[in-house]
Write an enzyme that holds these catalytic residues in place. Sequence first.
Site, PDB file in Angstrom:
ATOM      1  N   SER A  83      34.273  16.740 112.914  1.00  0.00           N
ATOM      2  CA  SER A  83      34.321  15.912 111.375  1.00  0.00           C
ATOM      3  C   SER A  83      33.791  16.919 110.299  1.00  0.00           C
ATOM      4  O   SER A  83      34.512  16.226 109.565  1.00  0.00           O
ATOM      5  CB  SER A  83      33.855  14.414 111.417  1.00  0.00           C
ATOM      6  OG  SER A  83      34.483  13.827 111.957  1.00  0.00           O
ATOM      7  N   LYS A  86      36.497  17.609 107.336  1.00  0.00           N
ATOM      8  CA  LYS A  86      36.967  16.345 106.557  1.00  0.00           C
ATOM      9  C   LYS A  86      36.937  16.518 105.170  1.00  0.00           C
ATOM     10  O   LYS A  86      37.147  16.417 103.894  1.00  0.00           O
ATOM     11  CB  LYS A  86      36.537  14.620 106.514  1.00  0.00           C
ATOM     12  CG  LYS A  86      37.026  14.032 108.139  1.00  0.00           C
ATOM     13  CD  LYS A  86      36.751  12.521 107.952  1.00  0.00           C
ATOM     14  CE  LYS A  86      36.812  12.049 109.602  1.00  0.00           C
ATOM     15  NZ  LYS A  86      36.299  12.943 110.712  1.00  0.00           N
ATOM     16  N   ASP A 176      41.068   9.810 125.022  1.00  0.00           N
ATOM     17  CA  ASP A 176      41.144   9.421 124.025  1.00  0.00           C
ATOM     18  C   ASP A 176      41.997   8.329 123.980  1.00  0.00           C
ATOM     19  O   ASP A 176      42.037   8.376 122.666  1.00  0.00           O
ATOM     20  CB  ASP A 176      40.857  10.381 121.779  1.00  0.00           C
ATOM     21  CG  ASP A 176      39.342  10.873 122.626  1.00  0.00           C
ATOM     22  OD1 ASP A 176      38.540   9.712 123.765  1.00  0.00           O
ATOM     23  OD2 ASP A 176      39.205  11.859 122.811  1.00  0.00           O
ATOM     24  N   SER A 327      33.408   8.079 108.424  1.00  0.00           N
ATOM     25  CA  SER A 327      34.006   9.258 108.817  1.00  0.00           C
ATOM     26  C   SER A 327      35.844   9.149 109.652  1.00  0.00           C
ATOM     27  O   SER A 327      35.496   9.209 110.907  1.00  0.00           O
ATOM     28  CB  SER A 327      33.036  10.191 109.856  1.00  0.00           C
ATOM     29  OG  SER A 327      33.761  11.172 110.438  1.00  0.00           O
ATOM     30  N   ASN A 328      36.243   8.477 109.067  1.00  0.00           N
ATOM     31  CA  ASN A 328      37.574   7.876 109.752  1.00  0.00           C
ATOM     32  C   ASN A 328      38.904   8.711 109.836  1.00  0.00           C
ATOM     33  O   ASN A 328      39.318   9.005 108.810  1.00  0.00           O
ATOM     34  CB  ASN A 328      37.860   6.591 108.740  1.00  0.00           C
ATOM     35  CG  ASN A 328      39.329   5.675 109.419  1.00  0.00           C
ATOM     36  OD1 ASN A 328      40.204   6.317 109.304  1.00  0.00           O
ATOM     37  ND2 ASN A 328      39.053   4.582 109.412  1.00  0.00           N
ATOM     38  N   ASN A 329      39.354   9.234 110.944  1.00  0.00           N
ATOM     39  CA  ASN A 329      39.397  10.462 111.592  1.00  0.00           C
ATOM     40  C   ASN A 329      41.060   9.876 111.117  1.00  0.00           C
ATOM     41  O   ASN A 329      42.034  10.681 110.409  1.00  0.00           O
ATOM     42  CB  ASN A 329      39.873  10.217 113.213  1.00  0.00           C
ATOM     43  CG  ASN A 329      38.663  10.833 113.442  1.00  0.00           C
ATOM     44  OD1 ASN A 329      37.134  11.583 113.047  1.00  0.00           O
ATOM     45  ND2 ASN A 329      38.164  10.489 114.953  1.00  0.00           N
ATOM     46  N   THR A 440      28.673  14.731 108.429  1.00  0.00           N
ATOM     47  CA  THR A 440      28.278  14.569 109.663  1.00  0.00           C
ATOM     48  C   THR A 440      30.044  15.001 110.536  1.00  0.00           C
ATOM     49  O   THR A 440      30.777  14.831 110.003  1.00  0.00           O
ATOM     50  CB  THR A 440      28.078  13.836 110.477  1.00  0.00           C
ATOM     51  OG1 THR A 440      29.290  12.116 110.312  1.00  0.00           O
ATOM     52  CG2 THR A 440      26.116  13.313 109.680  1.00  0.00           C
ATOM     53  N   GLY A 441      29.316  15.781 111.427  1.00  0.00           N
ATOM     54  CA  GLY A 441      30.539  15.864 112.798  1.00  0.00           C
ATOM     55  C   GLY A 441      30.254  16.057 114.023  1.00  0.00           C
ATOM     56  O   GLY A 441      28.849  16.391 114.126  1.00  0.00           O
ATOM     57  N   SER A 442      30.807  15.814 114.863  1.00  0.00           N
ATOM     58  CA  SER A 442      30.436  15.493 116.014  1.00  0.00           C
ATOM     59  C   SER A 442      31.240  15.748 117.064  1.00  0.00           C
ATOM     60  O   SER A 442      32.934  14.890 117.010  1.00  0.00           O
ATOM     61  CB  SER A 442      29.663  14.133 116.097  1.00  0.00           C
ATOM     62  OG  SER A 442      28.246  13.957 115.195  1.00  0.00           O
ATOM     63  N   LEU A 443      31.406  16.657 118.500  1.00  0.00           N
ATOM     64  CA  LEU A 443      32.138  16.592 119.111  1.00  0.00           C
ATOM     65  C   LEU A 443      31.513  17.010 120.370  1.00  0.00           C
ATOM     66  O   LEU A 443      29.896  17.686 120.099  1.00  0.00           O
ATOM     67  CB  LEU A 443      33.583  17.450 119.221  1.00  0.00           C
ATOM     68  CG  LEU A 443      33.999  17.601 118.184  1.00  0.00           C
ATOM     69  CD1 LEU A 443      34.920  18.111 117.873  1.00  0.00           C
ATOM     70  CD2 LEU A 443      35.199  16.194 118.526  1.00  0.00           C
TER      71      LEU A 443
END
Length: 520
Positions: A83, A86, A176, A327-329, A440-443
């Site tokens: 993320s 973004k 997902d 963090s709205n995709n 932030t970013g998370s996978l």
Amino acid sequence: MRRPVNRRARAWSWPLVIGLVCTLTWSSPAGADASRAGFGEAVDRILDDPRLRGGAAGVVVADADSGDVLYRHRADDRLMPASNTKLFTSAAAMGLLGPDHTFRTDVLGEGTRHGRTLRGDLYLRGTGDPTMLAADYDRLAKSVADAGITRVTGRLIADDTRFDAQRVGRSWAADDESSYYAAQISALTVAPDTDYDAGSVIVEVAPGGANGERPEVTVTPKTRYVRIDNRATTGSGGLTVERGHGSNTITVSGAIAAGAQTAKEWVSVWEPTGYAAAVFADALKKHGVRVEGRARLGGATPQDARQLASHRSMPLKKLLIPFMKLSNNIHAEVLTKAIGYETAGRGTWSAGLAAIADWLKKQGVDTGAVRQVDGSGLSRMDNIAAGQFTELLLAVRQQPWYAEWYASLPVACAPDRFVGGTLRSRMCGTPAAGNARGKTGSLTGASGLSGYVTDADGQELVYSIVLNNYLAPSVKSLEDAIVVTLAKSGEGRTEGVRPRAVRGAQQTDLECSWVKPRRC
């Protein structure tokens, strides 16, 4: 495969990508302030943590005022940014659409009026507003009724033609599909609450009064567009709430304990245009407007149609808060397609991404070394280096809208969800608390944190940290340790921070706001 109600703990269970072993060395870059070079050794020690062994790390720190790079570690390595992507999308949206950009949703009539009857079709035309609530569609329906129309002889036509028909991003994970953070993208949609997770409904499951009884299941917003198949019971065991592929049947199975709190699950719908049309049709009926024809999805509004009602969204500068803090995709993808429409007349990912790349290049970002395939970073095909995030973070400080964009970044240890966002539980009790801002970013196997922090001497620093291909459950505490080290640094200070000593770091690689309904 069945999922528990709190799916996020496994939702990123994609195969890890095998990466090169990172070389944990550092050298003072040309132009770096030698008095600050000591913190490079402290950052090197953090990157030498066993959790990163066999993984990859890109880290860059720069002086915000001068732009001088103070520290770099594999700054040009292209990694999965999650993320952090973004940052590119949001800044380009501010630059290309403008801080005051709004989304319109219109109701128009085509045909002739005969008293209270419209002899023709009624059009619901969207432009991508991800903040449309059921209450907003209700107000549009009331406006139609207030205009004196009680009967429409034709159809309700949902015009979503502002965007193309590609509903999901490139290489998004199939498992997902029913998760709200991977909802389908359309120019017409509905959000269930003011987190604005467009294209989803909230399913609430309340236990029965005794073991063996059926739990009570409700849906928000109240709509017949989704059907609940309640197979659950009150008792011990886990609860599963999921939607099957290509269907709007949501199956609730398993068990919920007697006396337990109501469980909530956010579930995406299949075909958000139909969702919006169904919610609006129910609102028309409620306000006494009868549409005789069957609803149609996807028809373009005729040029001679007359406007009957209209709704405008909040401006982009305000939308940035739920978008970036949580963090709205979906917001990221809607903005990408909106950029495509405004710059090239095509509401597509390809047109939007091309415009984003062109804008970034003009800001000095080396876009020739970037691969961006969606707006949110949900795709594992996105590849961006820490050095390119740093280039952006420095460049946007000169933009007239910078203060509003900067305010949208999550703040470390700020407890309000719409201030702290995805950093609200991190770096508490440190000099970075209330100081550091970052995206932030998370996978699975990919984590990032990029933003701004002020050091002990009051100097603002720009930082970008992108970590990939690790096997540990989380490396968030390593990111936090680096940012806290920067917050403690200054003239003659080289003190480092042990990662495990950082309070408030998350223990799993999840976006804080995505772990619903806990809303960490």
